[in-house]
Design a protein around this motif. Sequence first.
Motif, PDB file in Angstrom:
ATOM      1  N   PHE A 163      -1.718  10.988   3.828  1.00 24.84           N
ATOM      2  CA  PHE A 163      -1.816   9.526   3.810  1.00 24.84           C
ATOM      3  C   PHE A 163      -1.243   8.910   5.089  1.00 24.84           C
ATOM      4  O   PHE A 163      -1.915   8.139   5.781  1.00 24.84           O
ATOM      5  CB  PHE A 163      -1.086   8.977   2.572  1.00 24.84           C
ATOM      6  CG  PHE A 163      -0.698   7.535   2.669  1.00 24.84           C
ATOM      7  CD1 PHE A 163      -1.665   6.534   2.574  1.00 24.84           C
ATOM      8  CD2 PHE A 163       0.626   7.161   2.866  1.00 24.84           C
ATOM      9  CE1 PHE A 163      -1.312   5.191   2.677  1.00 24.84           C
ATOM     10  CE2 PHE A 163       0.985   5.825   2.972  1.00 24.84           C
ATOM     11  CZ  PHE A 163       0.016   4.840   2.876  1.00 24.84           C
ATOM     12  N   MET A 215       0.811  -1.224   0.000  1.00 25.74           N
ATOM     13  CA  MET A 215       0.000   0.000   0.000  1.00 25.74           C
ATOM     14  C   MET A 215       0.835   1.261   0.000  1.00 25.74           C
ATOM     15  O   MET A 215       0.301   2.363   0.146  1.00 25.74           O
ATOM     16  CB  MET A 215      -0.895   0.031   1.237  1.00 25.74           C
ATOM     17  CG  MET A 215      -2.066  -0.889   1.156  1.00 25.74           C
ATOM     18  SD  MET A 215      -3.275  -0.392   2.396  1.00 25.74           S
ATOM     19  CE  MET A 215      -3.811  -1.982   2.902  1.00 25.74           C
ATOM     20  N   GLU A 216       2.148   1.106  -0.111  1.00 25.61           N
ATOM     21  CA  GLU A 216       3.027   2.272  -0.150  1.00 25.61           C
ATOM     22  C   GLU A 216       2.660   3.136  -1.360  1.00 25.61           C
ATOM     23  O   GLU A 216       2.460   2.600  -2.449  1.00 25.61           O
ATOM     24  CB  GLU A 216       4.473   1.755  -0.281  1.00 25.61           C
ATOM     25  CG  GLU A 216       5.545   2.800  -0.220  1.00 25.61           C
ATOM     26  CD  GLU A 216       5.708   3.416   1.162  1.00 25.61           C
ATOM     27  OE1 GLU A 216       5.244   2.819   2.148  1.00 25.61           O
ATOM     28  OE2 GLU A 216       6.288   4.505   1.228  1.00 25.61           O
ATOM     29  N   PRO A 217       2.570   4.454  -1.194  1.00 23.20           N
ATOM     30  CA  PRO A 217       2.265   5.286  -2.360  1.00 23.20           C
ATOM     31  C   PRO A 217       3.282   5.048  -3.481  1.00 23.20           C
ATOM     32  O   PRO A 217       4.485   5.056  -3.242  1.00 23.20           O
ATOM     33  CB  PRO A 217       2.393   6.717  -1.823  1.00 23.20           C
ATOM     34  CG  PRO A 217       2.180   6.608  -0.349  1.00 23.20           C
ATOM     35  CD  PRO A 217       2.714   5.261   0.033  1.00 23.20           C
ATOM     36  N   GLY A 218       2.782   4.818  -4.663  1.00 18.90           N
ATOM     37  CA  GLY A 218       3.653   4.613  -5.821  1.00 18.90           C
ATOM     38  C   GLY A 218       4.083   3.172  -6.037  1.00 18.90           C
ATOM     39  O   GLY A 218       4.781   2.868  -7.006  1.00 18.90           O
ATOM     40  N   ALA A 219       3.666   2.265  -5.143  1.00 15.05           N
ATOM     41  CA  ALA A 219       4.113   0.867  -5.265  1.00 15.05           C
ATOM     42  C   ALA A 219       3.046   0.015  -5.946  1.00 15.05           C
ATOM     43  O   ALA A 219       1.911  -0.048  -5.498  1.00 15.05           O
ATOM     44  CB  ALA A 219       4.440   0.303  -3.886  1.00 15.05           C
ATOM     45  N   HIS A 272       1.411  12.803   0.701  1.00 12.03           N
ATOM     46  CA  HIS A 272       2.020  11.750   1.523  1.00 12.03           C
ATOM     47  C   HIS A 272       1.698  11.948   3.005  1.00 12.03           C
ATOM     48  O   HIS A 272       1.379  10.995   3.711  1.00 12.03           O
ATOM     49  CB  HIS A 272       3.549  11.748   1.356  1.00 12.03           C
ATOM     50  CG  HIS A 272       4.026  11.227   0.035  1.00 12.03           C
ATOM     51  ND1 HIS A 272       3.288  10.390  -0.762  1.00 12.03           N
ATOM     52  CD2 HIS A 272       5.200  11.422  -0.624  1.00 12.03           C
ATOM     53  CE1 HIS A 272       3.978  10.092  -1.855  1.00 12.03           C
ATOM     54  NE2 HIS A 272       5.147  10.711  -1.796  1.00 12.03           N
TER      55      HIS A 272
END
Lengths: 435, 158
Positions: A340, A90-94, A337
């Motif tokens: 989030f 769920m990491e942003p950009g992953a 970020h």
Amino acid sequence: MTEMPLTGRARPDRAPHTLAEWKALGGYEAVERGLRELGPERVLDMVDDAALNGRGGAGFPAARKWRFMPKPGAAPGDGPSYFIVNGDEMEPGAFKDRILLEALPHQLIEGAILAAYATHCSEIVVLIRDAYRDAIRNVSRAIAEAEEAGYLGRNILGTGRDLKMWVHPSAGRYIVGEETALIEALEGKRAVPRKRPPFPAQSGLWGRPTTVNNVETVSCVGPIVANGPQWFQSLSRTAEGGTKVFAVSGRVHRPQVIEAPMGTTAGELIERAGGVSGNGRLRCFQPGGGASGFLEPDALDLPLDFGHVARAGSMFGTGTMIVLDETACPLGVIARHMAFYGRESCGWCTPCRDGLPWVAKIMADLEAGQARMEDLDVLQMTVEVAGPRGRSFCDLMGGAMSPLGTGLARFRDLFEAHVREGCCPIARDHGRAAA
Amino acid sequence: MSLSSELITAIEEARDHHGGPRAAMVESLRLIQMEHGWVCDAHLEEAAATLGVTTAEMEDVATFFSLIFRQPVGEKLILLCDGASCWLNGGEDVRDRVMERLGIGFGQTTPDGKYTLINICCVGGCDHAPAAVIGRDRKLVGPLSPDDLDALFGEDAR
Ligand SMILES: Cc1cc2nc3c(=O)[nH]c(=O)nc-3n(C[C@H](O)[C@H](O)[C@H](O)COP(=O)(O)O)c2cc1C
Ligand code: SF4
Ligand code: FES
């Protein structure tokens, strides 16, 4: 073998292989070889010699983690040891684990069988985030097929060992990806991280020895056992073994997953992703997801692996890049970020629970042109108090401070301009983020 | 309305399958949601009784996990990504248009009960940014455009 051992066998539409189709591509040979010929020690040594670093963010050597697991009979008390595959992504950009789960479930299962074998585990749990429904379905089906074929279940391949495997679909909350929070979640509790020590290898799921590895890490194990550690090493351009399933998104023309040698440069990856979009000129990028520090164009030739990126003052993390051109405001990215991470804080410790929403509020004020210069000091102080390895209970807060801290260090002028000019100067000149 | 006998059986299977009653709580809540869209008090209590855990234990996890809904949701669920890669590709223009069209904000349901709009973190679809996942089976849609929201509202959108 192609130079894309992990994603090379994926179909363009990501339809998963049946077990028969997978075997026709050489599937399960590694499992047969590992369990019938090599034995657990040799499998572990191969992963060690391959220099496989964990792909979930921290880059911890997989074999070293596995060696913490007790040998049969050496664990206190009764009960199984557990091997957990972390598919929370769920990491942003992953979006790199997604393809491995959806399109290549048998590759994951092969790796998990070998890893469980090497770590003396008799149960494997794959936790998958709620949004990845195709992944949940495809991995579950593939497990059923592997059971049918005798790779899982009782007395697998006549080794006298039993091995169960199942999928645990999760239900939201980023913190579930933190390995001790994940263990809590599997036990049916609120996913709040545990104190360490004890480490999971001593006391993990239901108090039993447990190893947690990322989906990509586990997916590497089959190819390593099939082709040998030297082969895996030679795929890489650096001392860290293998290829990496990179991903590039943000301001690029063709955002995508790219499997390439470990040590491939950011410049090459951006080019393969169609080049920088927006005005075509790179302002900065995050090399490894939302929690990695910003790098600037002078880092385009940096070989991307855990060591090189750390020495350059950032973090390789998940190896999934977020790219900003000159018409994109880094404060805008930081603001998203912070919102989030603040929202996803589990609420256990004060710096994170109270600090992150405060930081997120200041970022929103900055973006709206309503912040004061003193607010920048609050941001700086928060980075110092709670930055990497700072005073928070787990790494969620520390991770969140990386883009903020590097942002303040690299783009101080821009922060000040937002205050002075009472607006986002980049949005004023180029329109708000619309690409 | 009580849980169907099929659902009760599925919850019992989850309980007996791996790790015991507590470990099966999230799965039970998910199963209820697949059928009913959300988890009401009565269903939560019934599931707890089926598993043999307390209502409080069940509520404890139900309120922690953000995608377990303890309030009714619309027939169609829109989980719109508010992550950075989507933002960089015009995600907020899409957001504004969706809100305008539905007349609601994040966390709200249209008065006719048809749509619920929720913001969600990166959905792992940054290669389709701006992206959303929709419906009970979380279909990934994107890249979305403010001028063409058919992927969210058109015939095929479930
Ligand atoms: C807040 C937070 C979220 C995390 N999310 C994930 C995740 O979604 N997937 C993952 O593999 N690791 C995640 N990690 C890292 C895990 O704690 C753990 O280090 C990793 O799963 C170990 O696998 P590896 O050694 O193969 O990298 C997260 C860590 C933190 C602090
Ligand atoms: S830093 Fe503290 S509050 Fe934040 S997620 Fe970790 S344990 Fe929870
Ligand atoms: S940021 Fe929206 S899908 Fe990743």
